[in-house]
Motif scaffolding. Structure first.
Motif, PDB file in Angstrom:
ATOM      1  N   THR A 209     -26.583   8.764  -6.513  1.00 43.08           N
ATOM      2  CA  THR A 209     -25.542   7.913  -7.017  1.00 43.08           C
ATOM      3  C   THR A 209     -24.624   8.606  -7.560  1.00 43.08           C
ATOM      4  N   ILE A 210     -23.279   8.220  -7.393  1.00 41.16           N
ATOM      5  CA  ILE A 210     -22.055   8.754  -7.817  1.00 41.16           C
ATOM      6  C   ILE A 210     -21.371   7.397  -8.577  1.00 41.16           C
ATOM      7  N   ALA A 211     -21.294   7.757  -9.856  1.00 41.32           N
ATOM      8  CA  ALA A 211     -20.808   6.683 -10.853  1.00 41.32           C
ATOM      9  C   ALA A 211     -19.556   7.159 -11.675  1.00 41.32           C
ATOM     10  N   PHE A 212     -18.441   6.460 -11.732  1.00 43.09           N
ATOM     11  CA  PHE A 212     -17.457   6.628 -12.475  1.00 43.09           C
ATOM     12  C   PHE A 212     -17.224   5.405 -13.355  1.00 43.09           C
ATOM     13  N   GLN A 213     -17.011   5.423 -14.781  1.00 43.40           N
ATOM     14  CA  GLN A 213     -17.040   4.491 -15.637  1.00 43.40           C
ATOM     15  C   GLN A 213     -15.840   4.532 -16.726  1.00 43.40           C
ATOM     16  N   ALA A 214     -14.752   3.752 -16.496  1.00 38.88           N
ATOM     17  CA  ALA A 214     -13.783   3.858 -17.569  1.00 38.88           C
ATOM     18  C   ALA A 214     -13.773   3.004 -18.608  1.00 38.88           C
ATOM     19  N   GLY A 215     -13.829   3.327 -19.830  1.00 40.52           N
ATOM     20  CA  GLY A 215     -14.052   2.620 -20.987  1.00 40.52           C
ATOM     21  C   GLY A 215     -14.686   3.697 -22.088  1.00 40.52           C
ATOM     22  N   ASN A 216     -15.340   2.892 -23.096  1.00 41.19           N
ATOM     23  CA  ASN A 216     -16.261   3.466 -24.005  1.00 41.19           C
ATOM     24  C   ASN A 216     -17.691   2.994 -23.748  1.00 41.19           C
ATOM     25  N   ALA A 217     -18.464   4.180 -23.592  1.00 37.08           N
ATOM     26  CA  ALA A 217     -20.019   3.935 -23.225  1.00 37.08           C
ATOM     27  C   ALA A 217     -20.972   4.227 -24.280  1.00 37.08           C
ATOM     28  N   THR A 218     -22.052   3.192 -24.328  1.00 40.02           N
ATOM     29  CA  THR A 218     -23.024   3.373 -25.217  1.00 40.02           C
ATOM     30  C   THR A 218     -24.190   3.266 -24.421  1.00 40.02           C
ATOM     31  N   GLU A 219     -25.259   3.718 -25.407  1.00 35.96           N
ATOM     32  CA  GLU A 219     -26.547   3.389 -24.392  1.00 35.96           C
ATOM     33  C   GLU A 219     -26.841   2.006 -23.645  1.00 35.96           C
ATOM     34  N   ASP A 220     -26.071   0.965 -24.422  1.00 29.89           N
ATOM     35  CA  ASP A 220     -26.392  -0.389 -23.749  1.00 29.89           C
ATOM     36  C   ASP A 220     -25.314  -0.802 -22.515  1.00 29.89           C
ATOM     37  N   GLY A 221     -24.223   0.086 -22.529  1.00 32.21           N
ATOM     38  CA  GLY A 221     -23.355  -0.331 -21.483  1.00 32.21           C
ATOM     39  C   GLY A 221     -22.127   0.114 -21.520  1.00 32.21           C
ATOM     40  N   ILE A 222     -20.902  -0.409 -20.952  1.00 35.95           N
ATOM     41  CA  ILE A 222     -19.656   0.073 -21.108  1.00 35.95           C
ATOM     42  C   ILE A 222     -18.928  -1.264 -21.511  1.00 35.95           C
ATOM     43  N   ASN A 223     -17.728  -0.785 -22.623  1.00 37.94           N
ATOM     44  CA  ASN A 223     -17.036  -1.731 -22.996  1.00 37.94           C
ATOM     45  C   ASN A 223     -15.419  -1.429 -22.388  1.00 37.94           C
ATOM     46  N   SER A 224     -14.561  -2.078 -21.800  1.00 37.20           N
ATOM     47  CA  SER A 224     -13.432  -1.664 -21.239  1.00 37.20           C
ATOM     48  C   SER A 224     -12.314  -2.588 -21.632  1.00 37.20           C
ATOM     49  N   GLY A 269     -13.954  -5.353 -15.549  1.00 36.33           N
ATOM     50  CA  GLY A 269     -14.553  -6.473 -16.518  1.00 36.33           C
ATOM     51  C   GLY A 269     -14.182  -5.764 -17.802  1.00 36.33           C
ATOM     52  N   THR A 270     -14.440  -6.650 -18.924  1.00 33.63           N
ATOM     53  CA  THR A 270     -14.263  -5.917 -20.270  1.00 33.63           C
ATOM     54  C   THR A 270     -15.740  -5.472 -20.690  1.00 33.63           C
ATOM     55  N   SER A 271     -16.849  -5.742 -20.209  1.00 32.69           N
ATOM     56  CA  SER A 271     -18.069  -5.848 -20.699  1.00 32.69           C
ATOM     57  C   SER A 271     -18.940  -5.608 -19.434  1.00 32.69           C
ATOM     58  N   TYR A 272     -19.938  -4.445 -19.631  1.00 34.01           N
ATOM     59  CA  TYR A 272     -20.858  -4.294 -18.525  1.00 34.01           C
ATOM     60  C   TYR A 272     -22.322  -3.901 -18.961  1.00 34.01           C
ATOM     61  N   MET A 273     -23.024  -4.841 -19.225  1.00 36.19           N
ATOM     62  CA  MET A 273     -24.065  -4.624 -20.093  1.00 36.19           C
ATOM     63  C   MET A 273     -25.706  -4.934 -19.221  1.00 36.19           C
ATOM     64  N   ASP A 274     -26.683  -4.492 -19.704  1.00 37.14           N
ATOM     65  CA  ASP A 274     -28.021  -4.706 -19.153  1.00 37.14           C
ATOM     66  C   ASP A 274     -28.096  -4.315 -17.880  1.00 37.14           C
ATOM     67  N   ASP A 275     -27.439  -3.068 -17.873  1.00 35.39           N
ATOM     68  CA  ASP A 275     -27.644  -2.093 -16.221  1.00 35.39           C
ATOM     69  C   ASP A 275     -26.698  -3.175 -15.213  1.00 35.39           C
ATOM     70  N   GLY A 276     -25.939  -4.004 -15.737  1.00 37.95           N
ATOM     71  CA  GLY A 276     -24.739  -4.602 -14.856  1.00 37.95           C
ATOM     72  C   GLY A 276     -25.378  -6.008 -14.465  1.00 37.95           C
ATOM     73  N   ASN A 277     -26.242  -6.601 -15.349  1.00 41.90           N
ATOM     74  CA  ASN A 277     -26.718  -7.688 -15.117  1.00 41.90           C
ATOM     75  C   ASN A 277     -25.836  -8.925 -15.860  1.00 41.90           C
ATOM     76  N   THR A 278     -25.314  -8.279 -17.015  1.00 40.94           N
ATOM     77  CA  THR A 278     -24.234  -9.261 -17.743  1.00 40.94           C
ATOM     78  C   THR A 278     -22.957  -8.450 -17.759  1.00 40.94           C
ATOM     79  N   ILE A 279     -21.943  -9.387 -17.222  1.00 34.87           N
ATOM     80  CA  ILE A 279     -20.586  -8.667 -17.005  1.00 34.87           C
ATOM     81  C   ILE A 279     -19.480  -9.878 -17.394  1.00 34.87           C
ATOM     82  N   LYS A 280     -18.792  -9.315 -18.277  1.00 40.79           N
ATOM     83  CA  LYS A 280     -17.650 -10.205 -18.844  1.00 40.79           C
ATOM     84  C   LYS A 280     -16.233  -9.659 -18.500  1.00 40.79           C
ATOM     85  N   GLY A 281     -15.324 -10.459 -18.540  1.00 36.26           N
ATOM     86  CA  GLY A 281     -13.986 -10.028 -17.988  1.00 36.26           C
ATOM     87  C   GLY A 281     -12.755 -10.954 -18.931  1.00 36.26           C
TER      88      GLY A 281
END
Length: 317
Positions: A209-224, A269-281
């Motif tokens: 897997t190649i993954a690029f993530q823009a935002g601030n990352a925690t162990e729970d997910g990405i906030n953007s 989106g603004t939030s990518y959590m739970d391995d991508g199972n919860t996404i907000k925008g």
């Protein structure tokens, strides 16, 4: 030393077979050495490492650690595993790295070859006209064979992944990450973070897997936010049967990019959590694909507040 500069130096070698040995360049104001660790504190960009038109090689570890790091002008670095870090603070065996606006990392017109894994950290990271080769195809024993970790951030924490080397646990106060005319071949996973990510005129290949993530990352997910944009332009990505993930506040795939992957995940989106199972925008967290082709063997996931496909080809299955 306070700063280190190598210009036109050829055949800097270490042929040791001893563990924890190799080539280590460290530039800083204050060094603290213990039995198990080295600490650098209060670094600035004046504590620079410059490697220019230089060849360095070791079959063991190589590390370049300073307040600012530049690898340029046809340099060639070859190592068992390779770590290049620009920061103001380096501690906890290198698992906690802090930076400032000017503790930046640049690799241009150079080749980096790591037989095992590669770690790049800086407040801002610029890779240009450069080749990255990571991993050994015949190595089936080393857990982190071919893994690439890239964190453009001022606060970075790594964690032990149980026989897979180290992973990025968090990347906060992220900075800009750019890949311009970069050729990268990685056998293992590629995990990259930045505030904004610009990839253009590049060729990225691998077997994981190649993954690029823009935002601030925690162990729970990405906030953007919508400012955390990923732009991928005129770039070819081929992961064979593995996945490609572009996750940020806004994602643009343009200018005849060609993606050939096992699974595709493009998420704005603004939030990518739970391995991508919860996404907000939000209103501006949009996904745009134009003048590009995507060939996906398995599953394709496209998410954004608004999604625009223009002159785009998507083949799935």
């Amino acid at each position: 030393g306070s700063s280190i500069a190598l210009d036109g130096v050829k055949d800097v070698k270490s042929t040791t077979d001893k563990p924890d040995k190799g080539i280590f360049l460290m530039a800083g104001k204050k060094f603290t050495f213990t039995d198990n660790d080295e600490y650098l504190e209060n670094n600035t960009d004046a504590n620079a490492i410059s490697v220019k038109n230089t060849t360095m090689s070791t079959n063991k570890a190589m590390a370049l650690i300073g307040g600012k790091v530049d690898v340029t002008d046809g340099s060639n670095l070859t190592a068992g595993d390779l770590e290049v870090v620009a920061g103001s603070s380096f501690k906890d065996e290198g698992n906690t790295i802090e930076g400032t606006d000017t503790t930046n990392l640049t690799v241009s017109a150079s080749t980096i070859h790591s037989n095992e894994d590669l770690t790049l950290v800086g407040s801002n990271i610029n890779l240009a006209n450069t080749k990255l080769e990571v991993g050994t195809p015949t190595d089936h024993e080393y857990g982190s064979n071919g893994i690439v970790r890239i964190a453009a951030a001022k606060n970075v924490k790594l964690y032990d992944e149980d026989d897979k080397g180290f992973g990025i646990e968090s990347a906060n106060n992220t900075g800009n990450l750019s890949l311009n005319n970069v050729t990268m071949n990685a056998i293992g996973t590629v995990d990259a973070y930045g505030k904004t990510i610009d990839i253009k005129d590049s060729n990225l290949t691998g077997n994981s897997t190649i993954a690029f993530q823009a935002g601030n990352a925690t162990e729970d997910g990405i906030n953007s936010t919508a400012e955390n944009t990923i732009n991928l332009a005129n770039t070819t990505v081929n992961t064979n049967d593995a996945g490609l993930a572009l996750i940020g506040g806004k994602v643009n795939v343009t200018d005849k990019s060609n993606l050939t992957v096992g699974d595709l995940e493009l998420v704005a989106g603004t939030s990518y959590m739970d391995d991508g199972n919860t996404i907000k925008g939000a209103d501006a967290t949009n996904l745009s694909i134009s003048d590009s082709t995507m060939t996906v063997k398995h599953d394709a996931t496209l998410i954004g507040s608004d999604i625009n496909l223009t002159n785009a080809t998507l083949n799935v299955g």
